[in-house]
Scaffold this motif. Structure first.
Motif, PDB file in Angstrom:
ATOM      1  N   THR A 211       0.553  -1.113  -0.306  1.00  0.00           N
ATOM      2  CA  THR A 211      -0.210  -0.248   0.293  1.00  0.00           C
ATOM      3  C   THR A 211       0.854   1.166  -0.024  1.00  0.00           C
ATOM      4  O   THR A 211       0.038   2.412  -0.313  1.00  0.00           O
ATOM      5  N   GLY A 212       2.239   1.336   0.283  1.00  0.00           N
ATOM      6  CA  GLY A 212       3.136   2.432  -0.138  1.00  0.00           C
ATOM      7  C   GLY A 212       2.547   3.538   1.711  1.00  0.00           C
ATOM      8  O   GLY A 212       3.503   3.708   1.420  1.00  0.00           O
ATOM      9  N   ASN A 213       2.457   2.767   2.814  1.00  0.00           N
ATOM     10  CA  ASN A 213       1.667   3.704   3.982  1.00  0.00           C
ATOM     11  C   ASN A 213       2.161   2.523   5.025  1.00  0.00           C
ATOM     12  O   ASN A 213       0.457   2.137   5.089  1.00  0.00           O
ATOM     13  N   PHE A 214       2.985   2.485   5.765  1.00  0.00           N
ATOM     14  CA  PHE A 214       2.961   1.787   6.737  1.00  0.00           C
ATOM     15  C   PHE A 214       1.649   1.952   7.539  1.00  0.00           C
ATOM     16  O   PHE A 214       1.766   0.923   8.662  1.00  0.00           O
ATOM     17  N   ALA A 215       1.242   3.116   7.592  1.00  0.00           N
ATOM     18  CA  ALA A 215       0.216   3.563   9.336  1.00  0.00           C
ATOM     19  C   ALA A 215      -1.294   2.722   8.737  1.00  0.00           C
ATOM     20  O   ALA A 215      -2.166   2.368   9.189  1.00  0.00           O
ATOM     21  N   ASN A 216      -1.499   2.149   7.046  1.00  0.00           N
ATOM     22  CA  ASN A 216      -2.985   1.271   6.752  1.00  0.00           C
ATOM     23  C   ASN A 216      -2.231   0.033   7.589  1.00  0.00           C
ATOM     24  O   ASN A 216      -3.434  -0.500   8.412  1.00  0.00           O
ATOM     25  N   VAL A 217      -1.431  -0.947   8.507  1.00  0.00           N
ATOM     26  CA  VAL A 217      -1.363  -1.572   9.291  1.00  0.00           C
ATOM     27  C   VAL A 217      -2.220  -1.312   9.851  1.00  0.00           C
ATOM     28  O   VAL A 217      -2.631  -2.172   9.764  1.00  0.00           O
ATOM     29  N   PHE A 218      -1.686  -0.279  11.054  1.00  0.00           N
ATOM     30  CA  PHE A 218      -2.448  -0.152  11.976  1.00  0.00           C
ATOM     31  C   PHE A 218      -4.090   0.653  11.650  1.00  0.00           C
ATOM     32  O   PHE A 218      -5.068  -0.639  12.960  1.00  0.00           O
ATOM     33  N   TRP A 219      -4.209   0.666  10.833  1.00  0.00           N
ATOM     34  CA  TRP A 219      -5.853   0.862  10.393  1.00  0.00           C
ATOM     35  C   TRP A 219      -6.345  -0.247  10.290  1.00  0.00           C
ATOM     36  O   TRP A 219      -7.639  -0.374  10.494  1.00  0.00           O
ATOM     37  N   VAL A 220      -5.278  -1.367   9.457  1.00  0.00           N
ATOM     38  CA  VAL A 220      -6.855  -2.421   9.654  1.00  0.00           C
ATOM     39  C   VAL A 220      -6.824  -3.454  11.403  1.00  0.00           C
ATOM     40  O   VAL A 220      -8.114  -4.130  10.775  1.00  0.00           O
TER      41      VAL A 220
END
Length: 528
Positions: A211-220
């Motif tokens: 996704t190109g954004n490590f923050a998406n891991v935390f949103w999941v």
């Protein structure tokens, strides 16, 4: 000091000259049954809890824990990514992890006492709501790449985790006695938890890179926590219906009536925990802390030692750390039927020690791979056995929440100290694990020493040996448990209360020491 060393034979002989302890036990069981019959008389609809209801409760609580286990696997898998994106070093990363541990040591004991008073279902309801708020804040902090903001989110998340950790096992303890389903229940929940942690850890770097954004891991992860809130609301309703419809469960061995919540706060009983409980805590102090800190750092260790990308390292360490999920439920069944809890602790300690030795003295790819494989199997024997040993060691089930809260407090206090020390050592060693691994070996060696002592002394002391009893032995010797319970509180009451209070004060000093380590990190600017 613990009670005078005795044997089953000695107790049996003494019982022949006293007031028929076996009959006394039978009377206690009859009283428990009479209590249930009395309740049934007042409300004819109240019957024993059916097995299908118990199984449904296990599955619902396990689903609730799935989201939190998912979140727990994320941070460790992304250690190198988090350090890079937030521009922090190893000591600062250790402080990020220690922030959650700090909140646990601050409030966990209170949470345990409160959970015993209000019941597990109520505690898990508000705990998951708070945990979800914290997970949303952590995701927001990752989005804006703010280290301070992430610490704040982790603190809020910890407040919710504090409530849920104790609540789920408190619920299990009120439905299943030792050797009659409690360990099996733990095994199933922990096995499902391993699947959740595996899913979170193995997918974290994949989501981040694709996704190109490590923050998406935390949103999941935050989305997973929203799912657990739905399950929690359903379970809260389920528990209320069960409490109205069914009578409480009695321990087949001792006749003790199991309860989910107490009529008052039981602070005195918390200060009088048996010395066997504190013996189990000694093992958990070293083994659990070794496992937690090692697990948090395993992905980065794999990147360095195996020379692979973060994605591959996440997959490797997820498989070896959580691939044994199927072992834990089987272990729970084994403990319920055949006991031998202390022997299993020794096997766990030896396995983890061997794994840490390979990490420290064989830094090649083969040594690291072998370490992961051995650890994957050995660690499966730890959590369920420790928790079940805690439950079995108690004289009174009504304070299990407080006892388990002490266990979590001890582990998290130790974690703070180990995390900060290891973070400083790793920074001083150019981000290498060569020096840090010595700490792992020392902690694992201490857990082996404690487990050996427990197994040896179990031959001479019946209080400790009952952790080894099979289901049949525990039921047949339930009168011995009641005898020892009475002796613990009366004949040897003053001495046992003194030992317990000394141990409790030692926990307070450990917590204060961990706070000193945490605030040292703050004072020296390691949280900038």
């Amino acid at each position: 000091m613990p009670d005078t060393v005795t044997t089953d034979h000695a107790v049996d002989q003494s019982s022949m000259t006293t007031s028929e302890p076996k009959s006394k036990n039978e009377v206690m069981i009859a009283v428990g049954e009479a209590g249930s019959d009395s309740e049934a008389g007042e409300n004819p609809k109240k019957v024993a809890v059916p097995l299908k209801w118990k199984l449904a409760s296990i599955l619902m609580v396990s689903a609730i824990g799935f989201g939190s286990h998912w979140s727990s696997g994320i941070t460790g898998a992304m250690k190198s990514t988090i350090k890079k994106e937030l521009h922090i070093n190893n000591t600062q990363y250790a402080l990020l992890e220690a922030s959650e541990d700090f909140m646990v040591t601050l409030l966990m004991l209170v949470s345990g006492v409160v959970t015993d008073r209000i019941g597990g279902a109520g505690a898990i309801l508000y705990g998951n709501l708070l945990f979800t708020v914290g997970s949303l804040l952590v995701a927001g902090a990752a989005q804006v790449q703010s280290y301070r903001f992430m610490i704040g989110g982790r603190v809020i998340q910890a407040l919710g985790d504090i409530a849920t950790q104790v609540a789920q096992y408190k619920i299990f303890s009120s439905w299943f006695p030792p050797s009659h389903g409690f360990a099996s229940t733990l095994g199933l929940e922990l096995g499902i938890g391993k699947i959740g942690a595996f899913a979170g850890k193995s997918s974290a770097n994949i989501i981040s890179q694709n996704t190109g954004n490590f923050a998406n891991v935390f949103w999941v992860a935050a989305g997973m926590n929203l799912f657990t809130n739905v399950m929690t609301a359903g379970f809260y309703w389920f528990t209320n219906v069960a409490n109205r419809k069914f009578a409480s469960t009695a321990d087949p061995a001792t006749g003790e009536e199991l309860t989910e919540k107490n009529k008052k706060f039981e602070l005195r009983k918390v200060l009088e925990l048996p010395w066997v409980f504190w013996a189990v805590m000694a093992f958990s102090l070293f083994e659990t802390s070794t496992a937690i800190v090692y697990t948090q750092n395993a992905t980065e260790l794999a990147e360095q030692r195996l020379g692979v990308s973060a994605v591959k390292a996440g997959w490797y360490t997820s498989v070896v750390q959580y691939g044994g999920f199927f072992i834990v439920p089987l272990l729970g069944v084994f403990i319920d039927v055949w006991g031998n809890r202390l022997t299993i602790l020794l096997v766990c300690g030896l396995g983890v020690f061997l794994s840490m030795c390979l990490v420290n003295w064989n830094t090649q790819m083969s040594g690291t791979s072998a370490s992961f494989a051995i650890y994957a199997v050995a660690y499966c024997f730890g959590p369920a056995t420790i928790i079940d040993s805690i439950r079995t060691s108690l004289w009174d089930q009504s304070i299990f929440g407080s006892a388990y809260a002490i266990k979590i407090t001890v582990n998290n206090a130790m974690n703070i100290v180990v995390r900060v020390v290891c973070g400083v050592l790793q920074d001083a060693d150019n981000n290498s694990y060569d020096t840090v691994s010595i700490v792992y070996v020392f902690l694992a060696a201490c857990s082996v020493l404690v487990s050996i002592l427990l197994c040896v002394f179990a031959f001479f002391n019946v209080d400790l040996r009952r952790l080894q009893w099979t289901r049949k032995q525990r039921v047949a010797k339930g009168y011995i448990i009641n005898e020892r319970n009475e002796k613990f509180h009366n004949e040897n009451g003053d001495r046992n209360r003194l030992v317990s209070k000394i141990c409790f004060i030692s926990v307070i000093f450990l917590v204060l020491g961990s706070w000193c380590g945490y605030f040292w990190g703050v004072a020296t600017g390691n949280n900038d």
